[in-house]
Design an enzyme around this catalytic site. Structure first.
Site, mmCIF file in Angstrom:
data_model
loop_
_atom_site.group_PDB
_atom_site.id
_atom_site.type_symbol
_atom_site.label_atom_id
_atom_site.label_comp_id
_atom_site.label_asym_id
_atom_site.label_seq_id
_atom_site.Cartn_x
_atom_site.Cartn_y
_atom_site.Cartn_z
ATOM 1 N N SER A 229 34.030 41.686 43.865
ATOM 2 C CA SER A 229 32.989 40.592 43.171
ATOM 3 C C SER A 229 31.614 41.267 43.538
ATOM 4 O O SER A 229 31.308 42.373 43.105
ATOM 5 C CB SER A 229 33.296 39.224 43.600
ATOM 6 O OG SER A 229 32.743 38.394 42.851
ATOM 7 N N GLU A 350 41.185 37.129 36.009
ATOM 8 C CA GLU A 350 39.968 37.052 36.486
ATOM 9 C C GLU A 350 39.062 35.901 36.224
ATOM 10 O O GLU A 350 38.609 35.022 37.108
ATOM 11 C CB GLU A 350 38.846 38.078 36.269
ATOM 12 C CG GLU A 350 39.514 39.548 36.867
ATOM 13 C CD GLU A 350 38.885 39.930 38.138
ATOM 14 O OE1 GLU A 350 38.134 38.777 38.695
ATOM 15 O OE2 GLU A 350 39.195 40.895 38.756
ATOM 16 N N HIS A 441 40.901 35.687 40.542
ATOM 17 C CA HIS A 441 39.741 36.644 41.091
ATOM 18 C C HIS A 441 39.963 36.527 42.775
ATOM 19 O O HIS A 441 39.841 35.410 43.438
ATOM 20 C CB HIS A 441 38.373 35.967 40.617
ATOM 21 C CG HIS A 441 37.163 36.583 41.037
ATOM 22 N ND1 HIS A 441 36.744 38.002 40.721
ATOM 23 C CD2 HIS A 441 36.317 36.284 41.688
ATOM 24 C CE1 HIS A 441 35.656 38.393 41.240
ATOM 25 N NE2 HIS A 441 35.307 37.297 42.022
#
Length: 536
Positions: A229, A350, A441
Site C-alpha cells: 500500500s 483491492e 487489500h
C-alpha cells in the site's frame, strides 16, 4: 500487542528453566541461555531469543525528531553507554490512536503501540548465531502515509527469519510530521529537500542497515526493500530517489505501483503547510515546532478518521521537492536512480465493497470515473440486472488497477530496461463471519510473513499451502532477484508488449492482466487521452 507476547514468552521460558533447575541435580543443571547481544555502531543491544530466531525490537536508528529537530532530516542516533534493552517494540509515530476496526481489517492488521514523537526505531529478526552473510529484507509499512507501524502483528519477522534471512521492519514519520512542506521549511532546507521527512527517515533506516546489519549476520550488499500500500508507493519513491541511490539491491511493491498515491508538487505542498499553520493559529515555523504533537495531530483527520469538530483533511504525502524526490514514480517514464529487480502487483479485490450494485449505480460510477470514455466501457461490461452490475463492478474495479500496471511496466521496461515481475494475487482470505471480503487489500501480507493465526481467522491447511507458495516466491526473490525456484510455477519477467501477469494463489500461472482484450484496449485509449486511474 506483539511486545506483550514477547514478554509473556520470555517469562514462560524463565519459569520453565527454573522448574527444570529445581528438579535436577546440581551437576546436571544447565545454565539458562543468555539473552542475545550484538554490538552496533551506537552501542550494545540486548534482545530476545525465540527458538532458533533472535529478535531485537525498538532499536533507535535516528535521534528523536523533537523540538528543533521536528520537520528536519533525521539526525544520526547518539551513542549510548552500557546495554540498550531491545526487548519490546518502540512507540509508533504520531497518528490517530487507537485505530478503529473497519471492513475486513481485524486487530492484527491495525493495532500499533501507543504513539509518541520519539518513534524512529526499527525491529530486527535474525537466525540465531549471526553467522554468515544473509540476505536482508527491509519492510516499509502501509497506512496511507498517515498511520501504521513496523510493530503491527502481521509484520512479525520470525517465520521468515527462520528460513535464513534477516528481516527488518521500520517506523517513519507520518502525516503532518512526515510530509509537511512550508515556505520556511524550504528556505531552511537550503536545497537539501523539504516536505519528505518520512522518506528521509526510510533512507536513514537503510543507511543504518548498511552500517550495522553485518552485526546481525546480514549482507549489506543484498538488501531488498519491500512494502505494501503506502509502503509500496514508498518503495517506488525510493527507486527513483537520488538520495537512496545504492542502498538496496531489490524491491517488492505490493498494491502500490502505477495506481498508488501520486506525489505532490512542492508549491502545492507548501500551500497545504500554510493552511495547517493557519488552522492551528500560528504564523511561524518556530511556533509550529513549539506546539505539542497532540495539538498538531488533533486538527488533522487521519486517513481512517471520522469527522471531528475543528479537524480537517490535509493532503500529506510524498512531495516532489527536487532533492529527495525529483519525479513521480507513478509515471512509467520515470527513471530509476537505483535500477534493481522489482516484484510488484495487486490483490484481486483491492477496492471492491461487498454488496449488490444496481445497474443505475454502476452506470453512474463508470461515467464519473471515465467521463467521455464511459460509454465505450459500459458497452463492454454487462449491467442489465443487479447481478450483472454487481459482477461487472468487481471486474471493472480490478481492470482499473491491473491495466495501468501493464502500461506502467511496459513504459518502465522500455525506458529503463527494468526487470519487473508483475502479479495478481487471487486467494480469498477466510472470514469468521459474513460478509466475505475476498482477496482484499493487505490480505496477502500474513501469508508472506507466515503469521496465519487460526484463533483470529479460520485459516486451514489450504491457507498454509498458499503461505508456503508466497514465501517461496518472495524468499527466492530476496535471495537472488528472481522469484523462480524448485517446486514453483514458472514466473516470467515482464517483456514489452505483454498483456499477461503471473497469477499467484490457488491456481498459479500466467493469465491476462485485464479481463478481456477489448476492455484492455478501451482502457488504453482512456490512458492515451490523458486519463488517470485511481480507486473506484
Amino acid at each position: 500487542m506483539q511486545h506483550r507476547r514477547l514478554a509473556t514468552l520470555a517469562l514462560a521460558i524463565a519459569a520453565a528453566t527454573a522448574t527444570l533447575a529445581a528438579s535436577a541435580s546440581p551437576t546436571a543443571a544447565a545454565p539458562p541461555a543468555a539473552a542475545p547481544r550484538v554490538a552496533v555502531r551506537s552501542g550494545t543491544l540486548e534482545g530476545l531469543r525465540r527458538g532458533n530466531v533472535e529478535a531485537f525490537l525498538g532499536v533507535p536508528y535516528a535521534r528523536a525528531p523533537v523540538g528543533e529537530l521536528r520537520w528536519r532530516a533525521p539526525a544520526r542516533v547518539e551513542p549510548w553507554s552500557g546495554v540498550h534493552a531491545a526487548t519490546a517494540f518502540g512507540a509508533s509515530c504520531p497518528q490517530l490512536w487507537p485505530q478503529p476496526s473497519f471492513g475486513p481489517f481485524t486487530r492484527e492488521y491495525i493495532d500499533v503501540p501507543q504513539p509518541a514523537e520519539d518513534c524512529l526505531n526499527l525491529n530486527v529478526w535474525t537466525p540465531a548465531g549471526h553467522r554468515g552473510a544473509r540476505p536482508v529484507f527491509v519492510w516499509i509499512h502501509g497506512g496511507g502515509f498517515g498511520g501504521g507501524s513496523g510493530a503491527i502483528e502481521i509484520y512479525d519477522g520470525s517465520a521468515l527469519a527462520a528460513q535464513g534471512i534477516v528481516v527488518i521492519t521500520i517506523n517513519y514519520r507520518l502525516g503532518a510530521f512526515g510530509f509537511l512542506a512550508h515556505p520556511e521549511l524550504t528556505r531552511e532546507a537550503a536545497g537539501s529537500g523539504a516536505g519528505n521527512q518520512g522518506l528521509q527517515d526510510m533512507i536513514a533506516a537503510l543507511e543504518w542497515v548498511r552500517d550495522n546489519v553485518r552485526a546481525f549476520g546480514g549482507d549489506p550488499r543484498r538488501v531488498t526493500i519491500g512494502g505494501q500500500s503506502a509502503g509500496a508507493v514508498a518503495v517506488n519513491d525510493l527507486i527513483v530517489s537520488p538520495a537512496a541511490r545504492g542502498l538496496f539491491t531489490g524491491a517488492i511493491a505490493q498494491s502500490g505501483s502505477a495506481f498508488g498515491i501520486p506525489a505532490v508538487p512542492l508549491a502545492q505542498a507548501e500551500h497545504t503547510g500554510e493552511q495547517l499553520a493557519e488552522t492551528l493559529g500560528v504564523r511561524t515555523l518556530a511556533e509550529l515546532r513549539a506546539l505539542p504533537w497532540e495539538r498538531v495531530q488533533g486538527v488533522v483527520l487521519g486517513y481512517l478518521d471520522a469527522d471531528r469538530p475543528g479537524a480537517r483533511h490535509f493532503n500529506f504525502r510524498p512531495v516532489i521537492d527536487g532533492h529527495v524526490l525529483v519525479e513521480d514514480p507513478v509515471n512509467g517514464a520515470s527513471r530509476p536512480c537505483t535500477n534493481v529487480p522489482l516484484l510488484t502487483g495487486f490483490t484481486a479485490d483491492e477496492f471492491i465493497t461487498p454488496g449488490p450494485v444496481t445497474p443505475a449505480a454502476f452506470v453512474e460510477q463508470m461515467r464519473k470515473r471515465y467521463g467521455a470514455h464511459a460509454e465505450r466501457l459500459l458497452a463492454l461490461y454487462p449491467h442489465a440486472t443487479d447481478a450483472e452490475a454487481t459482477a461487472s463492478a468487481g471486474v471493472a474495479a480490478r481492470d482499473a488497477y491491473m491495466a495501468p500496471l501493464v502500461f506502467w511496466a511496459e513504459a518502465r521496461s522500455r525506458s529503463a530496461h527494468e526487470r519487473i515481475y508483475p502479479y495478481l494475487y487471487e486467494h480469498p482470505a477466510p472470514s469468521s463471519a459474513p460478509p466475505s471480503w475476498g482477496t482484499f487489500h493487505t490480505s496477502e501480507v500474513p501469508y508472506i510473513f507466515g503469521v496465519l493465526d487460526r484463533t483470529r481467522r479460520p485459516y486451514t491447511e489450504a491457507d498454509e499451502r498458499i503461505a508456503r507458495q508466497l514465501q517461496g516466491y518472495w524468499l527466492n526473490f530476496i535471495r537472488s532477484g528472481d522469484p523462480n525456484g524448485r517446486g514453483l510455477a514458472r514466473w516470467r519477467r515482464y517483456a514489452p508488449g505483454a498483456t499477461q501477469v503471473m497469477g499467484i494463489g490457488d491456481a498459479p500461472g500466467a493469465r491476462p492482466a485485464v479481463s478481456n482484450p477489448e476492455r484492455l484496449e478501451a482502457l488504453r485509449a482512456y490512458a492515451d487521452a490523458g486519463g488517470t486511474f485511481s480507486p473506484m
